[in-house]
Design a protein around this motif. Structure first.
Motif, short mmCIF file in Angstrom:
data_model
loop_
_atom_site.label_atom_id
_atom_site.label_comp_id
_atom_site.label_asym_id
_atom_site.label_seq_id
_atom_site.Cartn_x
_atom_site.Cartn_y
_atom_site.Cartn_z
N HIS A 1 47.17 44.81 40.76
CA HIS A 1 47.97 45.45 41.80
C HIS A 1 46.89 45.97 42.80
CE1 HIS A 1 51.65 48.26 42.03
NE2 HIS A 1 51.26 47.67 43.08
N VAL A 2 46.01 46.63 42.19
CA VAL A 2 45.07 47.22 43.32
C VAL A 2 44.17 46.16 44.04
CG1 VAL A 2 42.82 48.56 43.44
CG2 VAL A 2 44.52 49.33 42.09
N ALA A 3 43.88 45.03 43.65
CA ALA A 3 43.09 44.00 44.16
C ALA A 3 43.93 43.56 45.48
CB ALA A 3 42.60 43.03 43.42
N VAL A 4 45.23 43.11 44.95
CA VAL A 4 46.31 42.44 46.14
C VAL A 4 46.42 43.52 47.05
CG1 VAL A 4 48.43 41.52 46.18
CG2 VAL A 4 47.08 40.89 44.37
N ALA A 5 46.66 44.89 46.70
CA ALA A 5 47.41 45.88 47.67
C ALA A 5 46.17 46.01 48.62
CB ALA A 5 47.82 47.02 46.81
N SER A 6 44.83 46.21 48.16
CA SER A 6 43.92 46.64 48.93
C SER A 6 43.51 45.41 50.20
CB SER A 6 42.64 46.81 48.26
OG SER A 6 41.96 45.85 47.41
N LEU B 1 38.58 38.50 31.14
CA LEU B 1 39.25 38.29 32.41
C LEU B 1 38.63 38.63 33.56
CD1 LEU B 1 43.14 39.41 31.91
CD2 LEU B 1 42.26 36.98 31.95
N ARG B 2 38.49 37.74 34.51
CA ARG B 2 37.78 38.00 35.59
C ARG B 2 38.69 38.12 36.72
NH1 ARG B 2 33.16 34.54 35.67
NH2 ARG B 2 34.71 32.93 35.74
N ILE B 3 38.79 39.23 37.63
CA ILE B 3 39.75 39.44 38.85
C ILE B 3 39.05 39.64 39.94
CG2 ILE B 3 41.57 41.03 39.39
CD1 ILE B 3 42.05 41.69 36.47
N ALA B 4 39.27 38.67 40.86
CA ALA B 4 38.54 38.76 42.31
C ALA B 4 39.48 39.25 43.23
CB ALA B 4 37.99 37.14 42.46
N ARG C 1 44.20 36.81 42.11
CA ARG C 1 43.16 35.91 41.66
C ARG C 1 42.39 36.13 40.29
NH1 ARG C 1 39.03 35.67 46.58
NH2 ARG C 1 40.41 37.63 47.53
N VAL C 2 42.94 35.71 39.25
CA VAL C 2 42.64 36.22 37.72
C VAL C 2 42.35 34.87 37.20
CG1 VAL C 2 43.55 37.16 35.75
CG2 VAL C 2 44.28 37.99 38.03
N GLU C 3 41.29 34.91 36.38
CA GLU C 3 40.96 33.78 35.51
C GLU C 3 40.06 34.24 34.32
OE1 GLU C 3 38.50 31.24 37.72
OE2 GLU C 3 36.74 32.61 38.00
N PRO C 4 40.22 33.37 33.39
CA PRO C 4 39.35 33.81 31.87
C PRO C 4 38.02 33.30 32.36
CG PRO C 4 40.66 31.93 31.48
CD PRO C 4 40.88 32.29 32.97
N PHE C 5 37.04 34.19 31.55
CA PHE C 5 35.76 33.80 31.60
C PHE C 5 35.28 33.45 30.09
CE2 PHE C 5 35.39 38.43 31.59
CZ PHE C 5 34.33 38.65 30.72
N GLU C 6 34.19 32.87 29.81
CA GLU C 6 33.77 32.54 28.69
C GLU C 6 32.84 33.55 28.26
OE1 GLU C 6 31.31 28.86 26.10
OE2 GLU C 6 31.76 28.74 28.37
#
Length: 281
Positions: A230-235, A187-190, A269-274
């Motif tokens: 949670h941290v990404a969105v809150a920040s 998972l990639r979290i932006a 913003r969460v997406e799978p990566f290969e």
């Protein structure tokens, strides 16, 4: 066929965190203890900071989740680290290893290597720490990372022999772990905020939040991803409502409290990566 966690899975896990209020047993560093506790309280969990060798093992057995953070190790706390990790492993309590500074200093690197035998549920660090912990080198500069998070993916995959889920933090976070059927996914979290590194203990407190989420999540990967998201969105929200590091720190605690499942669904913003082909088999 692997099943990648979805944003809805993470939102459901946030609701579970708020409903269950898990108690985290944190063995963290002297810099982060206060802020970490406030982060957990704001997010919906609670914290007990017990890092003495007399009580660490007993408390790890009854806590919802355990954090072992190597930021400022001392002789006595290093014993407590091992006792807590062993007790958590034996009791089935999920525990997090945050290998702060590993690779840059020999003693803490050996402590981290010894702790791996108790199989952490999740490992959370910056890219250089993850690479160093996996024995693949890495350029660690104190507690800062000189590597991009994406570069740590091979090391994170290697560490899945010793843990259930692994994350490397950066401007974009990279996570690997097993789905509910045992398949390995990434998972990639932006998102997030460039202000996070300007406030002390935001990374260490993420480790505590991971421990809290592991206590309620369906799988370790879901718990790890829910904490990062949670941290990404809150920040992001905190940055929108602040003018500098001081106001950001306060706004960040407020945002951790305010973010709910619907906010997560709308802003994550969460997406799978290969994964590298040899590691997807």
């Amino acid at each position: 066929m692997t099943t990648t966690p979805t944003v809805d899975d993470l939102a459901v896990t946030l609701d579970a965190l708020r409903a269950q209020t898990p108690l985290v047993h944190s063995l963290t560093n002297i810099v982060s203890a206060n802020f970490l506790t406030n982060v957990l309280l704001a997010a919906g969990a609670s914290n007990a900071h017990i890092d003495n060798a007399h009580e660490a093992g007993d408390f790890a057995r009854i806590a919802g989740g355990v954090l072992v953070n190597l930021g400022t190790p001392f002789d006595e706390t290093s014993v407590a680290f091992a006792l807590a990790a062993e007790a958590a492993h034996d009791a089935g309590t999920p525990w997090v290893l945050d290998p702060v500074g590993v690779g840059g200093l020999a003693w803490r690197t050996s402590l981290a290597a010894d702790l791996l035998k108790f199989r952490p549920t999740a490992i959370r660090g910056n890219a250089s720490e993850i690479i160093a912990l996996a024995g693949l080198g890495g350029d660690t500069r104190g507690v800062d990372s000189a590597d991009e998070a994406a570069a740590a993916v091979p090391a994170a995959l290697a560490l899945l022999d010793r843990a259930d889920a692994v994350s490397a933090s950066g401007p974009v976070d990279y996570l690997v772990g097993r789905d509910r059927d045992g398949g390995i996914v990434g998972l990639r979290i932006a998102g997030g905020s460039a202000m996070l590194p300007r406030v002390t203990s935001t990374g260490c407190s993420l480790g505590g939040l991971v421990a809290a989420y592991l206590a309620v999540a369906e799988t370790p990967l879901v718990g790890l991803a829910a904490a990062h998201t949670h941290v990404a969105v809150a920040s992001e929200i905190a940055e929108e409502n602040s003018t500098g590091p001081g106001s950001f720190a306060v706004a960040y605690l407020d945002a951790l409290f305010a973010v709910d499942a619907d906010t997560l669904r709308a802003r994550a913003r969460v997406e799978p990566f290969e994964l590298p082909s040899k590691d997807t088999k």
